[in-house]
Design a protein around this motif. Structure first.
Motif, short mmCIF file in Angstrom:
data_model
loop_
_atom_site.label_atom_id
_atom_site.label_comp_id
_atom_site.label_asym_id
_atom_site.label_seq_id
_atom_site.Cartn_x
_atom_site.Cartn_y
_atom_site.Cartn_z
N ASP A 98 56.46 47.65 45.14
CA ASP A 98 56.19 46.47 45.97
C ASP A 98 54.99 45.66 45.50
N ALA A 99 54.63 45.78 44.20
CA ALA A 99 53.55 44.98 43.62
C ALA A 99 53.91 44.64 42.18
N ALA A 100 53.34 43.54 41.68
CA ALA A 100 53.61 43.11 40.30
C ALA A 100 52.30 42.69 39.64
N CYS A 101 52.26 42.82 38.33
CA CYS A 101 51.09 42.42 37.55
C CYS A 101 51.20 40.93 37.26
N ARG A 102 50.23 40.17 37.73
CA ARG A 102 50.28 38.71 37.62
C ARG A 102 49.05 38.17 36.88
N ASP A 103 49.26 37.06 36.17
CA ASP A 103 48.15 36.40 35.49
C ASP A 103 47.31 35.61 36.49
N VAL A 104 46.00 35.65 36.30
CA VAL A 104 45.07 34.87 37.11
C VAL A 104 44.22 34.07 36.13
N PRO A 144 50.22 46.78 48.85
CA PRO A 144 50.58 47.29 47.53
C PRO A 144 49.85 46.52 46.43
N GLY A 145 49.37 47.24 45.42
CA GLY A 145 48.68 46.62 44.29
C GLY A 145 47.18 46.49 44.47
N LEU A 146 46.67 46.84 45.65
CA LEU A 146 45.23 46.77 45.92
C LEU A 146 44.74 48.15 46.29
N ARG A 147 43.47 48.42 46.00
CA ARG A 147 42.89 49.71 46.36
C ARG A 147 41.59 49.46 47.11
N GLU A 148 41.21 50.45 47.90
CA GLU A 148 39.98 50.33 48.68
C GLU A 148 38.77 50.41 47.76
N GLY A 149 37.81 49.52 48.00
CA GLY A 149 36.57 49.49 47.24
C GLY A 149 35.48 48.86 48.09
N ASP A 183 46.71 36.70 50.75
CA ASP A 183 46.87 35.25 50.72
C ASP A 183 47.36 34.86 49.33
N PRO A 184 48.67 34.56 49.18
CA PRO A 184 49.20 34.27 47.85
C PRO A 184 48.67 32.96 47.26
N ARG A 185 48.28 32.02 48.10
CA ARG A 185 47.75 30.75 47.59
C ARG A 185 46.36 30.95 46.98
N MET A 186 45.49 31.70 47.68
CA MET A 186 44.14 31.96 47.18
C MET A 186 44.09 33.20 46.29
N ARG A 187 45.20 33.97 46.29
CA ARG A 187 45.35 35.17 45.47
C ARG A 187 44.27 36.19 45.75
N ARG A 188 44.08 36.47 47.08
CA ARG A 188 43.05 37.43 47.48
C ARG A 188 43.42 38.10 48.79
N SER A 236 41.37 34.07 31.49
CA SER A 236 42.53 34.72 32.11
C SER A 236 42.32 36.22 32.23
N ARG A 237 42.93 36.77 33.26
CA ARG A 237 42.95 38.22 33.47
C ARG A 237 44.23 38.52 34.22
N ARG A 238 44.54 39.79 34.40
CA ARG A 238 45.74 40.18 35.14
C ARG A 238 45.36 41.11 36.26
N GLN A 239 46.05 40.95 37.39
CA GLN A 239 45.80 41.81 38.55
C GLN A 239 47.10 42.09 39.27
N CYS A 240 47.15 43.23 39.95
CA CYS A 240 48.31 43.58 40.76
C CYS A 240 48.27 42.79 42.07
N GLU A 241 49.44 42.30 42.48
CA GLU A 241 49.56 41.55 43.73
C GLU A 241 50.82 41.99 44.44
N PRO A 242 50.81 42.01 45.79
CA PRO A 242 52.01 42.39 46.55
C PRO A 242 53.15 41.41 46.26
N THR A 243 54.38 41.93 46.22
CA THR A 243 55.53 41.07 45.99
C THR A 243 56.16 40.60 47.30
N ASP A 244 55.93 41.31 48.40
CA ASP A 244 56.46 40.91 49.71
C ASP A 244 55.37 40.25 50.54
N ASP A 245 55.79 39.43 51.52
CA ASP A 245 54.82 38.81 52.42
C ASP A 245 54.12 39.87 53.25
N THR A 246 52.82 39.71 53.42
CA THR A 246 52.00 40.59 54.25
C THR A 246 50.80 39.80 54.74
#
Length: 166
Positions: free
Chosen positions: A58-64, A31-36, A121-126, A107-117
């Motif tokens: 199942d995704a939220a807009c987060r600051d990076v 969730p929050g990612l699209r194919e590219g 990688d939530p630490r590297m945010r990718r 800074s920018r904002r991107q969608c990220e999954p809210t549940d573990d999957t």
């Protein structure tokens, strides 16, 4: 002999043509990612956003916050530049106080999954390269089967010529 040379040229051409191929990804993006496309492969890329509503369920807009610094390039991987080109590139994450050891914090904002999957990688945010749900289709495929066919053809041709010359 001409046939053997033709087969060798075919093998070389297959290798060159395959180098520009886009490796497919048949899995599911989280969730929050699209194919590219990223680096000659299909990938799951975070969606740029300004609010959670743009990310879907199942995704939220987060600051990076990333550190950008200038780097000199003499090539982009395909083209060699006559004079070096300077571009700002990401060199790491910003510190908690929004400073960088090198460069400036942007800074920018991107969608990220809210549940573990396993796909995020939530630490590297990718994206990790894995499929979101445990599908068996997560491995990129297409790794040069035509090259093997050409090699088998070459071996058969050389064997046939050897038998004829006896």
């Amino acid at each position: 002999m001409r046939a053997a040379i033709a087969v060798l040229v075919s093998i070389a051409w297959v290798g060159v043509a395959h180098a520009d191929a886009i490796m497919p990804f048949d899995g599911e993006c989280p969730p929050g990612l699209r194919e590219g496309i990223s680096g000659h492969a299909e990938a799951c890329i975070p969606i740029a956003c300004s609010s959670d509503a743009e990310c879907g369920s199942d995704a939220a807009c987060r600051d990076v916050h990333e550190c950008f610094a200038p780097r000199e390039f003499t090539s982009d991987g395909r083209v060699v530049y006559e004079t070096p080109v300077v571009r700002d590139v990401v060199v790491g994450a910003c510190r908690a106080d929004r400073t960088c050891a090198e460069g400036e914090c942007r800074s920018r904002r991107q969608c990220e999954p809210t549940d573990d999957t396993p796909a995020w990688d939530p630490r590297m945010r990718r994206w990790t390269g894995e499929t979101h749900r445990g599908s068996t289709c997560s491995v990129a495929h297409g790794g040069g089967s035509s090259t093997w066919i050409a090699l088998v053809g070459l071996v058969a041709l050389v064997t046939l010529r050897a038998r004829r010359s006896r």
